[in-house]
Write an enzyme that holds these catalytic residues in place. Sequence first.
Site, PDB file in Angstrom:
ATOM      1  N   ASP A  19       0.823  -1.217   0.000  1.00  0.00           N
ATOM      2  CA  ASP A  19       0.000   0.000   0.000  1.00  0.00           C
ATOM      3  C   ASP A  19       0.855   1.265   0.000  1.00  0.00           C
ATOM      4  O   ASP A  19       0.493   2.279  -0.619  1.00  0.00           O
ATOM      5  CB  ASP A  19      -0.930   0.022   1.227  1.00  0.00           C
ATOM      6  N   ASN A  49      -4.704  -2.016  -4.401  1.00  0.00           N
ATOM      7  CA  ASN A  49      -5.978  -2.055  -3.683  1.00  0.00           C
ATOM      8  C   ASN A  49      -5.862  -1.199  -2.420  1.00  0.00           C
ATOM      9  O   ASN A  49      -6.423  -1.535  -1.380  1.00  0.00           O
ATOM     10  CB  ASN A  49      -6.343  -3.504  -3.348  1.00  0.00           C
ATOM     11  N   ASP A  62     -11.108  -2.952  11.228  1.00  0.00           N
ATOM     12  CA  ASP A  62     -10.035  -3.854  10.773  1.00  0.00           C
ATOM     13  C   ASP A  62      -9.670  -4.864  11.875  1.00  0.00           C
ATOM     14  O   ASP A  62      -9.597  -6.071  11.636  1.00  0.00           O
ATOM     15  CB  ASP A  62      -8.784  -3.061  10.373  1.00  0.00           C
ATOM     16  N   GLU A 108     -11.231  -5.290   1.280  1.00  0.00           N
ATOM     17  CA  GLU A 108     -10.412  -6.093   0.369  1.00  0.00           C
ATOM     18  C   GLU A 108     -11.211  -7.193  -0.324  1.00  0.00           C
ATOM     19  O   GLU A 108     -10.908  -7.623  -1.432  1.00  0.00           O
ATOM     20  CB  GLU A 108      -9.228  -6.698   1.118  1.00  0.00           C
ATOM     21  N   HIS A 123      -5.159  -9.562   3.152  1.00  0.00           N
ATOM     22  CA  HIS A 123      -4.107  -9.686   4.162  1.00  0.00           C
ATOM     23  C   HIS A 123      -4.631 -10.024   5.550  1.00  0.00           C
ATOM     24  O   HIS A 123      -4.065 -10.830   6.272  1.00  0.00           O
ATOM     25  CB  HIS A 123      -3.285  -8.396   4.201  1.00  0.00           C
ATOM     26  N   ARG A 124      -5.748  -9.385   5.927  1.00  0.00           N
ATOM     27  CA  ARG A 124      -6.217  -9.586   7.316  1.00  0.00           C
ATOM     28  C   ARG A 124      -6.794 -10.983   7.524  1.00  0.00           C
ATOM     29  O   ARG A 124      -6.728 -11.520   8.628  1.00  0.00           O
ATOM     30  CB  ARG A 124      -7.237  -8.517   7.716  1.00  0.00           C
ATOM     31  N   LYS A 177       0.201  -6.570   1.609  1.00  0.00           N
ATOM     32  CA  LYS A 177      -0.518  -5.286   1.527  1.00  0.00           C
ATOM     33  C   LYS A 177      -0.117  -4.377   2.682  1.00  0.00           C
ATOM     34  O   LYS A 177       0.048  -3.168   2.486  1.00  0.00           O
ATOM     35  CB  LYS A 177      -2.033  -5.522   1.528  1.00  0.00           C
TER      36      LYS A 177
END
Length: 430
Positions: A49, A96, A318, A346, A390-391, A416
């Site tokens: 990012d 993204n 998040d 995402e 990613h999360r 990311k």
Amino acid sequence: MEQLLLNPIKKVDGEINLPGSKSLSNRALLLAALASGTTTLTNLLDSDDIRHMLNALTKLGVNYQLSADKKQCVVEGLGRAFNTQELGDIELFLGNAGTAMRPLCAALCLGQGEYTLTGEPRMFERPIGSLVDSLKQAGADVTYLKNENYPPLKIKGTGLKGGTITIDGSVSSQFLTAFLMSAPMSSEDTTINIVGELVSKPYIKITLQIMQDFGVEVDNVGGEYQSFVIKGGQTYQAPGNYLVEGDASSASYFLAAAAIGGGSIKVTGIGKKSVQGDIQFADALEAMGANIEWGDDYIKASKGELKAIDMDMNHIPDAAMTIAVAALFAEGTTKITNVYNWRVKETDRLYAMATELRKVGAEVVEGHDFIEVTAPAQIKHAEIDTYDDHRIAMCFSLVALSGTPVTINDPKCTSKTFPDYFEKLASVSF
Ligand SMILES: O=C(O)C1=C[C@@H](OP(=O)(O)O)[C@@H](O)[C@H](O)C1
Ligand SMILES: C=C(OP(=O)(O)O)C(=O)O
């Protein structure tokens, strides 16, 4: 496709020096680029990012020197809006990265030049219409190149004139953040009125704080995040040095691991005075039964008997994903509410989390804007699809604390925001 088999983790223990905050890194880079003077950013995040923001700034004519480890960046501020008129149309690929797409969309309207803002396919499904509508109220020229209300976008920079603007805050706070950061460089004063219920509010605190760090005050009328007044014709001032706090969302995986797995983990680079709303993840974890200790520059978690909670997590969207996985280890049914905008991040995170949590045996209810997770009697081994999110990869690593292994598909998607997440996790795992 690459897969990572995580063997059972018996316990975690140790210290993690957090990578820089994504939210602060991309905001700081943009404001440093626009500011008058030179800014030395330290503890910058090195991830996809941030790379997208840096590449965009290069194309926009900003000079900066990045250290070999990419954690320090000296930015020579322009002291004005971007002006690339003589270069013709410039294409900016923003992956993204919401924190690059939304703020740059507004900032590019301020100056002179023509821009195509593009990104990964998922970016074309993430709404931006509310921001574009607001920018148009201030005189911007933005058009959609594919679908109405979604990137890719074409921007003709002609300056923003200010005035009284409305922004719909109900889908993403990043629209307001983007407008706020550009408003001081409008020719006239701007009044922003929020319509709809503003989501992810603590991210606006981050925005107002960093604008102040770069010399600009915003009048948050009545302190209510409903109406903002910003003087026009201003220039950001480089603060000299700017230290990026550790990433509070990235901290959530380690704090949860300690709460579940025993031992204790201290994350450094954030603490009780941090500006990031995601430090409140530690309060949610404490409410579940974890033991939490706060310092000025650390948060430490250790194991507790975890029990389910029922909590509105709109303020920590998040880190709330980490709570959904921690729920696998809590007695009872955990309910995470008011997270509709999980669906426009995402991936559709409500669908994805429900699907993957069921694979390991949880009983899950996926609501329009909530999720309910009941822990299974026995967690099962599963291959976790990560949806280029990613999360999802990071929070499902916690399943390995159950005594059952877990397979993470496409583990590199953590790039990311946290490229070496799994190495860091291994360094505190026993
Ligand atoms: O402003 C920011 O830095 C962010 C705001 C939040 O997005 P929304 O406001 O879209 O919820 C958050 O999910 C994102 O990771 C970062
Ligand atoms: C929603 C996220 O990212 P973005 O900044 O792209 O919105 C995230 O990091 O969880």
